[in-house]
Motif scaffolding. Structure first.
Motif, PDB file in Angstrom:
ATOM      1  N   LEU A 265      38.797  46.400  31.796  1.00  0.00           N
ATOM      2  CA  LEU A 265      40.003  45.938  32.489  1.00  0.00           C
ATOM      3  C   LEU A 265      41.031  45.316  31.548  1.00  0.00           C
ATOM      4  O   LEU A 265      42.192  45.148  31.926  1.00  0.00           O
ATOM      5  CB  LEU A 265      39.638  44.949  33.601  1.00  0.00           C
ATOM      6  CG  LEU A 265      38.986  45.559  34.849  1.00  0.00           C
ATOM      7  CD1 LEU A 265      38.692  44.488  35.888  1.00  0.00           C
ATOM      8  CD2 LEU A 265      39.874  46.649  35.463  1.00  0.00           C
TER       9      LEU A 265
ATOM     10  N   THR B  44      43.274  48.109  31.164  1.00  0.00           N
ATOM     11  CA  THR B  44      43.912  48.368  32.457  1.00  0.00           C
ATOM     12  C   THR B  44      45.072  47.404  32.697  1.00  0.00           C
ATOM     13  O   THR B  44      46.153  47.812  33.141  1.00  0.00           O
ATOM     14  CB  THR B  44      42.874  48.234  33.589  1.00  0.00           C
ATOM     15  OG1 THR B  44      41.805  49.146  33.361  1.00  0.00           O
ATOM     16  CG2 THR B  44      43.511  48.526  34.939  1.00  0.00           C
ATOM     17  N   VAL B  45      44.854  46.111  32.410  1.00  0.00           N
ATOM     18  CA  VAL B  45      45.904  45.107  32.617  1.00  0.00           C
ATOM     19  C   VAL B  45      47.126  45.433  31.760  1.00  0.00           C
ATOM     20  O   VAL B  45      48.267  45.350  32.227  1.00  0.00           O
ATOM     21  CB  VAL B  45      45.362  43.697  32.298  1.00  0.00           C
ATOM     22  CG1 VAL B  45      46.500  42.690  32.200  1.00  0.00           C
ATOM     23  CG2 VAL B  45      44.368  43.261  33.360  1.00  0.00           C
TER      24      VAL B  45
ATOM     25  N   LEU C  37      48.915  48.306  33.340  1.00  0.00           N
ATOM     26  CA  LEU C  37      49.626  47.871  34.549  1.00  0.00           C
ATOM     27  C   LEU C  37      50.933  47.180  34.176  1.00  0.00           C
ATOM     28  O   LEU C  37      51.959  47.355  34.846  1.00  0.00           O
ATOM     29  CB  LEU C  37      48.743  46.935  35.365  1.00  0.00           C
ATOM     30  CG  LEU C  37      47.568  47.586  36.108  1.00  0.00           C
ATOM     31  CD1 LEU C  37      46.589  46.526  36.602  1.00  0.00           C
ATOM     32  CD2 LEU C  37      48.066  48.438  37.270  1.00  0.00           C
TER      33      LEU C  37
ATOM     34  N   LEU D 142      39.167  46.137  44.848  1.00  0.00           N
ATOM     35  CA  LEU D 142      39.736  46.220  43.505  1.00  0.00           C
ATOM     36  C   LEU D 142      41.115  46.857  43.552  1.00  0.00           C
ATOM     37  O   LEU D 142      42.048  46.403  42.873  1.00  0.00           O
ATOM     38  CB  LEU D 142      38.806  47.034  42.599  1.00  0.00           C
ATOM     39  CG  LEU D 142      39.259  47.224  41.147  1.00  0.00           C
ATOM     40  CD1 LEU D 142      39.364  45.886  40.425  1.00  0.00           C
ATOM     41  CD2 LEU D 142      38.305  48.152  40.389  1.00  0.00           C
ATOM     42  N   SER D 143      41.249  47.900  44.362  1.00  0.00           N
ATOM     43  CA  SER D 143      42.543  48.563  44.530  1.00  0.00           C
ATOM     44  C   SER D 143      43.592  47.594  45.074  1.00  0.00           C
ATOM     45  O   SER D 143      44.739  47.568  44.608  1.00  0.00           O
ATOM     46  CB  SER D 143      42.384  49.763  45.467  1.00  0.00           C
ATOM     47  OG  SER D 143      43.633  50.331  45.778  1.00  0.00           O
TER      48      SER D 143
ATOM     49  N   LEU E  87      44.605  44.889  42.339  1.00  0.00           N
ATOM     50  CA  LEU E  87      45.404  45.436  41.232  1.00  0.00           C
ATOM     51  C   LEU E  87      46.677  46.116  41.711  1.00  0.00           C
ATOM     52  O   LEU E  87      47.599  46.351  40.919  1.00  0.00           O
ATOM     53  CB  LEU E  87      44.566  46.417  40.408  1.00  0.00           C
ATOM     54  CG  LEU E  87      43.325  45.847  39.715  1.00  0.00           C
ATOM     55  CD1 LEU E  87      42.620  46.932  38.905  1.00  0.00           C
ATOM     56  CD2 LEU E  87      43.676  44.664  38.819  1.00  0.00           C
TER      57      LEU E  87
ATOM     58  N   SER F  22      55.368  49.775  38.777  1.00  0.00           N
ATOM     59  CA  SER F  22      54.322  48.810  39.124  1.00  0.00           C
ATOM     60  C   SER F  22      54.905  47.402  39.195  1.00  0.00           C
ATOM     61  O   SER F  22      55.732  47.016  38.365  1.00  0.00           O
ATOM     62  CB  SER F  22      53.203  48.849  38.071  1.00  0.00           C
ATOM     63  OG  SER F  22      52.298  47.791  38.263  1.00  0.00           O
TER      64      SER F  22
ATOM     65  N   PHE G  61      52.944  44.783  39.129  1.00  0.00           N
ATOM     66  CA  PHE G  61      51.878  43.925  38.607  1.00  0.00           C
ATOM     67  C   PHE G  61      52.444  42.915  37.609  1.00  0.00           C
ATOM     68  O   PHE G  61      53.260  43.249  36.748  1.00  0.00           O
ATOM     69  CB  PHE G  61      50.814  44.777  37.925  1.00  0.00           C
ATOM     70  CG  PHE G  61      49.684  43.992  37.345  1.00  0.00           C
ATOM     71  CD1 PHE G  61      48.600  43.633  38.136  1.00  0.00           C
ATOM     72  CD2 PHE G  61      49.695  43.590  36.015  1.00  0.00           C
ATOM     73  CE1 PHE G  61      47.548  42.896  37.603  1.00  0.00           C
ATOM     74  CE2 PHE G  61      48.652  42.860  35.480  1.00  0.00           C
ATOM     75  CZ  PHE G  61      47.571  42.515  36.283  1.00  0.00           C
TER      76      PHE G  61
ATOM     77  N   ARG H 248      44.516  36.756  30.178  1.00  0.00           N
ATOM     78  CA  ARG H 248      44.099  38.029  30.797  1.00  0.00           C
ATOM     79  C   ARG H 248      42.614  37.963  31.167  1.00  0.00           C
ATOM     80  O   ARG H 248      42.207  38.431  32.225  1.00  0.00           O
ATOM     81  CB  ARG H 248      44.335  39.194  29.837  1.00  0.00           C
ATOM     82  CG  ARG H 248      45.792  39.582  29.671  1.00  0.00           C
ATOM     83  CD  ARG H 248      45.884  40.996  29.117  1.00  0.00           C
ATOM     84  NE  ARG H 248      47.255  41.328  28.768  1.00  0.00           N
ATOM     85  CZ  ARG H 248      47.675  41.573  27.526  1.00  0.00           C
ATOM     86  NH1 ARG H 248      46.821  41.514  26.521  1.00  0.00           N
ATOM     87  NH2 ARG H 248      48.939  41.881  27.299  1.00  0.00           N
TER      88      ARG H 248
ATOM     89  N   ILE I 183      40.887  38.616  34.747  1.00  0.00           N
ATOM     90  CA  ILE I 183      39.877  39.658  34.928  1.00  0.00           C
ATOM     91  C   ILE I 183      38.596  39.074  35.520  1.00  0.00           C
ATOM     92  O   ILE I 183      37.983  39.668  36.416  1.00  0.00           O
ATOM     93  CB  ILE I 183      39.597  40.365  33.577  1.00  0.00           C
ATOM     94  CG1 ILE I 183      40.816  41.201  33.170  1.00  0.00           C
ATOM     95  CG2 ILE I 183      38.359  41.245  33.664  1.00  0.00           C
ATOM     96  CD1 ILE I 183      40.761  41.712  31.745  1.00  0.00           C
TER      97      ILE I 183
ATOM     98  N   VAL J 190      39.008  38.554  39.181  1.00  0.00           N
ATOM     99  CA  VAL J 190      38.961  39.830  39.898  1.00  0.00           C
ATOM    100  C   VAL J 190      37.515  40.297  40.043  1.00  0.00           C
ATOM    101  O   VAL J 190      37.079  40.700  41.131  1.00  0.00           O
ATOM    102  CB  VAL J 190      39.805  40.901  39.162  1.00  0.00           C
ATOM    103  CG1 VAL J 190      39.540  42.290  39.744  1.00  0.00           C
ATOM    104  CG2 VAL J 190      41.288  40.571  39.248  1.00  0.00           C
TER     105      VAL J 190
END
Length: 668
Positions: A95, A98-99, A102, A130-131, A134, A165, A167, A249, A253, A256
């Motif tokens: 992740l 991923t972050v 995003l 999770l969807s 994020l 996004s 995010f 971060r 994470i 999450v």
């Protein structure tokens, strides 16, 4: 409407397997970190468009050359959306990337891979939650089998490529203030997310830093960063801005993961852990690796390969040659054409093709070890030894790839972070025994060591590794003294390779050999035959009067101390620079051998067992082939290091072969 979608993920998350399922196109699938070192493009089945497979990275902040490809891609390339493959069994580490993706602002689909592995370890991931957290679609998948890929494809089809996004992670007052200051300095006409550029600039992403400095005033940017460093260090007990951003971060994470995962307590040890206790054992690891390689060579040369090679040799030397000869007679071909086709092309190309079964068996078995996850463990086992010579276990992976072909082996050095280790690995990889040398070994061991074929070939492979390590130690002392090595490598779970994947991997490796036989070796055989057909006085009545004999005779005395001081051996070695297989082609043409068995019989008149070993050792170590030399030039961007790789290999080959022959003669 055609779209371009970029595929991102950590190494070893099944990214290339997913690429194959989504596109139907095959890319090489290995089971270790960093096997994809360049951007690959495949045509999507649905939605219509292209999927761009990028190198596996843990972060957008590049350390190695292949990671730079990712940062440059994000800065310069145009694409519609992102597919991010995430390993469900290693969610926390995955992740981090991923972050950062995003924050980049492009629409993202997440493929939550290896959910089966996660469940076996007692981890259940709630993909819908999770969807939601994020803010992007998440599809649980098993990329190796294709399970769940339909849902991921459906998500890709319905994503709005024009929707950015939203995010955002709040990095605290100090960093947020500096982000806003950098954003104000960036021009309005750029299409990239200004916030993402500012964050990556503060993280000291070298590629982004160079880009931002080019479009904004560097004299203002630098004080902003320095002030951020001072304030964060004061407030966070000496942390750098980069460390602080990573820490924020990481906190996000962890929050999450706590919400989306359930972990069941289990004392059950996985099969991977049980096997690793044995194969990575500090005492058993290396002997087991050598044992596995010995079994591979027994299968390649004794149990399977030799009978198949003999059958193919009989087919080429018998029915095929007779058919071609009858056809040439039927059309009234001249004696020149007869000799060119039968003594040149059939003898040259056919003499190499007879070893195709052995080469494909070797590729199949190595592919099995790769896809099972074992070869990643070999890097760990070898790390203890490699550390003594100034390298680490990760450098051994390009060398293993070099067993198939030195060209991709040299290219695989891109995954190594330290420039010194990358250069050293590039210089050493050509010493690994590639498949092109295999026909030479098969020819000589079949002539002199019928009952010890596997042992002799294994010894040559080990010789290449040992020489490479000794040379690495020497170069580390002379050229790279004082540089430190760091080794971090993820070990994937063991998996039983899929038959289709094994076949594809074997074919991808083997078809290069067939292509070379149909083009390069074909042309080389014609050229070599012409050199044997003509001489200084015209058509050569005897082979000893040909141009090839004249050229070989000039350098033959150099090889006399090595046990093979004939013009035939010298000529074969010269042509071997273009491709190592051509050594066998040249010998077939020179000796007018109707089949491999006849050629082996003729070789026994010119070589002794010890001189045969000396010759094979020289072929193993002397100058890289032309394609490898070109790749070294491209990867090092240095003529000096390219010429050095040729020169030192010749010297090493001569010294080793000299020692083998001269010492061997004393005892045999």
């Amino acid at each position: 409407m055609s779209v371009q979608i970029a595929l991102f993920g950590n190494p070893n998350t099944g990214k290339t397997s997913l690429f194959n399922h989504l596109t139907g196109s095959y890319e090489y699938v290995g089971n270790w970190s960093g096997v994809t070192v360049e951007k690959k493009v495949g045509r999507l089945r649905n939605p219509h468009g292209q999927l761009i497979d990028l190198p596996g990275v843990y972060s957008l902040n590049p350390l190695s050359r292949d990671e730079e490809v990712v940062s440059r891609f994000l800065l310069t390339e145009s694409f519609s959306s992102i597919v991010n493959i995430v390993d469900a069994s290693q969610l926390k580490r995955n992740l981090q990337l991923t972050v950062q993706l995003l924050e980049y602002g492009k629409p993202i689909n997440i493929g939550l891979n290896m959910v089966d592995v996660a469940e076996n370890r007692g981890h259940i991931i709630h993909d819908q939650l999770l969807s939601k957290l994020l803010g992007v679609p998440v599809a649980p998948i098993i990329a190796r089998s294709g399970k769940g890929c339909d849902k991921l494809t459906n998500n890709m089809s319905h994503i709005d490529s024009h929707k950015s996004s939203l995010f955002k992670i709040h990095y605290g007052a100090i960093i947020e203030e500096k982000i806003e200051q950098i954003i104000e300095l960036l021009p309005d006409n750029i299409s990239l997310s200004k916030r993402w550029l500012a964050i990556q600039y503060l993280e000291r992403n070298n590629t982004v830093e160079a880009y931002v400095s080019h479009i904004a005033d560097e004299d203002i940017l630098n004080p902003i960063y320095k002030q951020a460093e001072e304030l964060i260090a004061k407030e966070q007990n000496g942390l750098s801005v980069r460390q602080y951003i990573y820490q924020i971060r990481e906190q996000f994470i962890e929050e999450v993961i706590q919400r989306v995962s359930e972990v069941s307590e289990t004392n059950k040890r996985t099969a991977t852990e049980l096997i690793d206790n044995i194969v990575t054992h500090k005492l058993l690891g290396l002997p087991l690796f050598l044992m596995f390689m010995y079994v591979i060579f027994m299968l390649t040369f004794d149990w399977l390969g030799s009978p198949l090679a003999d059958m193919l040799d009989g087919l080429i030397a018998g029915p095929l040659t007779n058919l071609i000869e009858q056809g040439l007679t039927l059309i009234g071909a001249s004696q020149f054409i007869h000799s060119l086709i039968l003594d040149g092309i059939v003898a040259g190309v056919g003499g190499v093709l007879v070893f195709v079964p052995q080469i494909f068996i070797l590729f199949l078995l190595i592919s099995f070890l790769e896809d099972s996850g074992y070869l990643a463990r070999v890097a760990v086992v070898m790390d203890r030894i490699m550390e003594l010579i100034g390298l680490n276990g990760k450098a051994f992976i390009p060398m293993i790839i070099g067993f198939g072909c030195n060209v991709p082996g040299v290219m695989a050095a891109r995954t190594i972070e330290q420039p010194k280790e990358r250069l050293l690995t590039i210089l050493l990889t050509p010493l690994m025994s590639c498949s092109a040398r295999l026909p030479v070994y098969a020819l000589f061991v079949g002539a002199f060591f019928v009952k010890q074929q596997a042992f002799i070939v294994l010894s040559l492979y080990v010789l290449g590794i040992v020489v490479a390590m000794l040379v690495a130690k020497l170069f580390s002392i002379v050229f790279f003294r004082g540089e430190q090595s760091v080794f971090v490598m993820e070990l994937p779970p063991y998996r039983f390779p899929q038959l289709l994947t094994l076949w594809r991997s074997t074919w991808e490796k083997g078809k290069g050999f067939l292509k070379k036989a149909g083009t390069f070796i074909f042309a080389g055989s014609v050229f070599i035959w012409l050199l044997t057909y003509f001489g200084p006085t015209g058509i050569a009545e005897q082979m000893d009067d040909s141009f090839l004999a004249v050229i070989g005779s000039y350098i033959a005395p150099i090889f006399s101390p090595l046990g093979f001081g004939t013009w035939q051996a010298s000529a074969s070695l010269m042509t071997g620079f273009f491709a190592k297989e051509v050594v066998v082609s040249t010998m077939n043409i020179i000796y007018h051998a109707p089949n491999t068995e006849s050629l082996q019989g003729m070789l026994s008149q010119y070589y002794s067992p010890i001189s045969a070993i000396s010759f094979m050792s020289f072929v193993l170590l002397y100058i890289p082939c032309l394609a490898t030399v070109a790749t070294i030039k491209k990867e090092t961007a240095s003529t000096k290091w390219t010429l050095f790789s040729i020169g030192y290999a010749l010297v090493i080959a001569y010294i080793v072969s000299l020692l083998i022959y001269q010492i061997g003669e004393l005892f045999i």
